[in-house]
Design an enzyme around this catalytic site. Structure first.
Site: not given
Ligand code: UT7
Length: 335
Positions: A122, A290, A260
């Site tokens: 990215c 993204n 980005h």
């Molecule tokens: O360009 C490359 C660089 N990459 C990035 O910048 C990505 C960076 N990371 C992110 O953007 C975020 O970490 C994500 C969008 C991938 C995830 O968001 P988050 O707020 O960090 O969620 P999390 O991983 O802390 O998960 C929170 C909850 C979990 O459930 P529990 O364990 O709290 O019950 C996940 O299982 O959300 C759940 N979850 C979802 N729920 C609905 C994870 N993905 C999804 C989904 N829909 N798509």
């Protein structure tokens, strides 16, 4: 001010045209709900993404590049046949070789050009601008076509809800030229890499380990979202501040901040930590998701087309992601 241009060299490296392209097919959050257990509300709240554009089965990164360059030619009436170097930043080339840049050379019949793809995930588009800037300032080349383009949908795991909701496809092209008289310049650059965290975001290929970390080998994107998020809001914010310091400008003096488009929450946090307002920040996250190396040119071009970006404006472009890499430039817009 810590300028990178050696004083003995008189010409500037100036961006003289821009073009973009996204595939027609749209994948909305409602479509995503049919693929994995998720919801429009969760995706909007956690990422700010509403939809992404997805290449057809027969469309590859080179095809998106051709369209972006055609768009640039149509809008600005520029010629690319006298381009003497082509750089394509991509993590999703049609093939490892020939490069996408070679295919762009062939498609536009550019007879006297070098061509190379670069892969900095990215951070790729900003890194490509930095390289083109060096080639132009050194006098090695005069007119360079720089592209950031991805078909991430081809390497996305649509069974993994933590990654598949993020990624989309698109391409952006700019012309960079050595110029003595046009008002515009790359004013400062900054790069940083932390390869020790490479296993946090990867697309596997030949090896089954990155450093000491065993990795999956299915050829798809694998990400530890939480860790990448933590890195982005802390280390990337520091990188943006380093670039500002090198440029000698304050956030208030920069007209447009174009990070980005990884995730809207990351962008908001970067703004908070670096002193940019959301009003001066451009993003392509809502409509396109993204798009990795394409996200910065897509955001920039929307603002150029809307008339927000004007001649003489100062822009800070900042790419970050897989590697983990960072690359940023401060530039003065010329048209
Ligand atoms: O360009 C490359 C660089 N990459 C990035 O910048 C990505 C960076 N990371 C992110 O953007 C975020 O970490 C994500 C969008 C991938 C995830 O968001 P988050 O707020 O960090 O969620 P999390 O991983 O802390 O998960 C929170 C909850 C979990 O459930 P529990 O364990 O709290 O019950 C996940 O299982 O959300 C759940 N979850 C979802 N729920 C609905 C994870 N993905 C999804 C989904 N829909 N798509």
């Amino acid at each position: 001010m810590d300028k990178i241009k050696p004083s003995a060299i008189q010409s500037n490296a100036v961006i003289t045209a821009i073009g973009t392209y996204v595939p027609e097919r749209i994948l909305t959050n409602t479509d995503m709900e049919k693929l994995v257990e998720t919801s429009d509300e969760w995706i909007m709240q956690r990422t700010g993404i509403k939809e992404r554009h997805i290449a057809s089965d027969s469309q590859f990164t080179s095809d998106l590049c051709f369209e972006a360059v055609h768009n640039m030619i149509e809008r600005y009436g520029v010629s690319v046949t006298d381009v003497d170097y082509i750089i394509v930043a991509t993590s999703t080339p049609d093939a490892v070789f020939p490069s996408v840049a070679s295919q762009v050379q062939s498609h536009f019949n550019i007879s006297h050009a070098g061509a190379a793809d670069i892969q900095a995930a990215c951070a790729g588009f900003a890194a490509a601008i930095q390289l083109a800037n060096g080639l132009l300032l050194s006098g090695a080349h005069r007119k360079i076509l720089v592209l950031g383009a991805e078909t991430l949908s081809k390497i996305t795991d649509y069974t993994d809800r933590t990654t598949c909701i993020l990624f989309g496809d698109g391409a952006g092209a700019i012309l960079m030229e050595a110029s003595h008289d046009r008002h515009g310049d790359i004013e400062a650059v900054y790069t940083k890499t932390d390869g020790s965290r490479g296993h946090l975001l990867y697309r596997s290929s030949l090896a089954s380990a990155i450093g000491e970390h065993d990795i999956q080998t299915n050829g798809l994107i694998v990400q530890n979202g939480r860790e990448v998020y933590r890195w982005a809001v802390s280390h990337v914010a520091e990188g943006v501040q380093q670039l500002l310091e090198k440029s000698g400008y304050t956030p208030a003096e920069i007209n447009w901040f174009i990070p980005h488009s990884a995730n809207m929450r990351i962008i908001e946090s970067l703004c908070e930590r670096t002193g940019f307002s959301l009003e001066q920040t451009l993003s392509s996250i809502k409509q396109y998701g993204n798009t990795s190396a394409a996200s910065i040119p897509l955001a920039l071009d929307e603002a150029v087309k809307s008339g927000f970006v004007k001649p003489g404006h100062l822009l800070l472009l900042y790419g970050f992601g897989g590697g983990l890499t960072q690359a940023g430039v401060v530039l003065r817009w010329s048209f």
